[in-house]
Scaffold this motif. Structure first.
Motif, PDB file in Angstrom:
ATOM      1  N   ILE A   4       0.741  -1.098  -0.299  1.00 24.00           N
ATOM      2  CA  ILE A   4      -0.521  -0.500   0.342  1.00 24.00           C
ATOM      3  C   ILE A   4       0.594   1.186   0.253  1.00 24.00           C
ATOM      4  CG2 ILE A   4      -1.688   1.379   1.288  1.00 24.00           C
ATOM      5  CD1 ILE A   4      -3.170  -1.434   2.513  1.00 24.00           C
ATOM      6  N   CYS A   5       1.616   1.448   0.605  1.00 22.00           N
ATOM      7  CA  CYS A   5       2.517   2.655   0.815  1.00 22.00           C
ATOM      8  C   CYS A   5       3.327   2.024  -0.278  1.00 22.00           C
ATOM      9  CB  CYS A   5       3.777   1.859   1.805  1.00 22.00           C
ATOM     10  SG  CYS A   5       3.114   2.768   3.653  1.00 22.00           S
ATOM     11  N   PHE A   6       3.704   1.178  -1.103  1.00 25.39           N
ATOM     12  CA  PHE A   6       4.562   1.487  -2.601  1.00 25.39           C
ATOM     13  C   PHE A   6       3.515   1.951  -3.756  1.00 25.39           C
ATOM     14  CE2 PHE A   6       5.750   0.281  -6.944  1.00 25.39           C
ATOM     15  CZ  PHE A   6       6.984   0.272  -6.544  1.00 25.39           C
ATOM     16  N   LEU A   7       2.024   1.609  -2.945  1.00 25.94           N
ATOM     17  CA  LEU A   7       1.447   2.057  -4.536  1.00 25.94           C
ATOM     18  C   LEU A   7       1.275   3.548  -4.203  1.00 25.94           C
ATOM     19  CD1 LEU A   7      -0.840   1.879  -6.287  1.00 25.94           C
ATOM     20  CD2 LEU A   7      -2.594   1.417  -4.451  1.00 25.94           C
ATOM     21  N   ILE A   8       1.392   4.009  -2.911  1.00 28.32           N
ATOM     22  CA  ILE A   8       0.494   5.233  -2.382  1.00 28.32           C
ATOM     23  C   ILE A   8       2.015   6.521  -2.853  1.00 28.32           C
ATOM     24  CG2 ILE A   8       0.890   7.436  -0.566  1.00 28.32           C
ATOM     25  CD1 ILE A   8      -0.795   4.756   0.871  1.00 28.32           C
ATOM     26  N   ALA A   9       3.307   6.293  -2.978  1.00 32.99           N
ATOM     27  CA  ALA A   9       4.298   6.711  -3.460  1.00 32.99           C
ATOM     28  C   ALA A   9       4.647   6.438  -5.154  1.00 32.99           C
ATOM     29  CB  ALA A   9       5.970   5.233  -2.856  1.00 32.99           C
ATOM     30  N   VAL A  10       3.872   5.620  -6.100  1.00 33.54           N
ATOM     31  CA  VAL A  10       3.786   5.669  -7.306  1.00 33.54           C
ATOM     32  C   VAL A  10       2.649   6.690  -7.410  1.00 33.54           C
ATOM     33  CG1 VAL A  10       3.167   4.043  -9.022  1.00 33.54           C
ATOM     34  CG2 VAL A  10       4.975   2.954  -7.694  1.00 33.54           C
ATOM     35  N   LEU A  11       1.377   7.055  -6.956  1.00 32.33           N
ATOM     36  CA  LEU A  11       0.707   7.812  -7.538  1.00 32.33           C
ATOM     37  C   LEU A  11       0.910   9.224  -6.409  1.00 32.33           C
ATOM     38  CD1 LEU A  11      -2.464   5.613  -6.151  1.00 32.33           C
ATOM     39  CD2 LEU A  11      -1.513   6.252  -7.474  1.00 32.33           C
ATOM     40  N   LEU A  12       1.690   9.239  -5.924  1.00 31.93           N
ATOM     41  CA  LEU A  12       2.268  10.417  -5.514  1.00 31.93           C
ATOM     42  C   LEU A  12       3.312  11.625  -6.902  1.00 31.93           C
ATOM     43  CD1 LEU A  12       2.508  10.788  -1.626  1.00 31.93           C
ATOM     44  CD2 LEU A  12       0.964  11.605  -2.828  1.00 31.93           C
ATOM     45  N   GLY A  13       4.249  10.283  -7.357  1.00 33.07           N
ATOM     46  CA  GLY A  13       4.900  10.343  -7.898  1.00 33.07           C
ATOM     47  C   GLY A  13       3.999  10.758  -9.091  1.00 33.07           C
TER      48      GLY A  13
END
Length: 71
Positions: A4-13
């Motif tokens: 989930i944290c990785f997905l949020i990181a990708v979305l923020l990027g």
């Protein structure tokens, strides 16, 4: 948790890239760029804020993954 944290990181990027591109395109007068920048002028002028948040989330994702591997 790490996923989930990785997905949020990708979305923020991705959002940072979108606002950066919109800031470049608004001087040309592109309609979509005007709409994007009207939503949040802060991120349109400073897309690095989203990139920093994405970086922090990526570090948290890596830490969570390493923590789960250690157990």
């Amino acid at each position: 948790m790490a996923g989930i944290c990785f997905l949020i990181a990708v979305l923020l990027g991705g959002a940072a890239l979108l606002f950066r591109q919109a800031a470049e395109e608004i001087s040309i007068g592109t309609d979509w760029a005007g709409q994007v920048c009207s939503l949040s002028s802060t991120f349109c002028h400073n897309p690095e804020y989203l990139a920093y948040a994405g970086g922090v989330m990526l570090v948290i994702a890596i830490g969570a993954k390493l923590g789960s591997l250690a157990n």
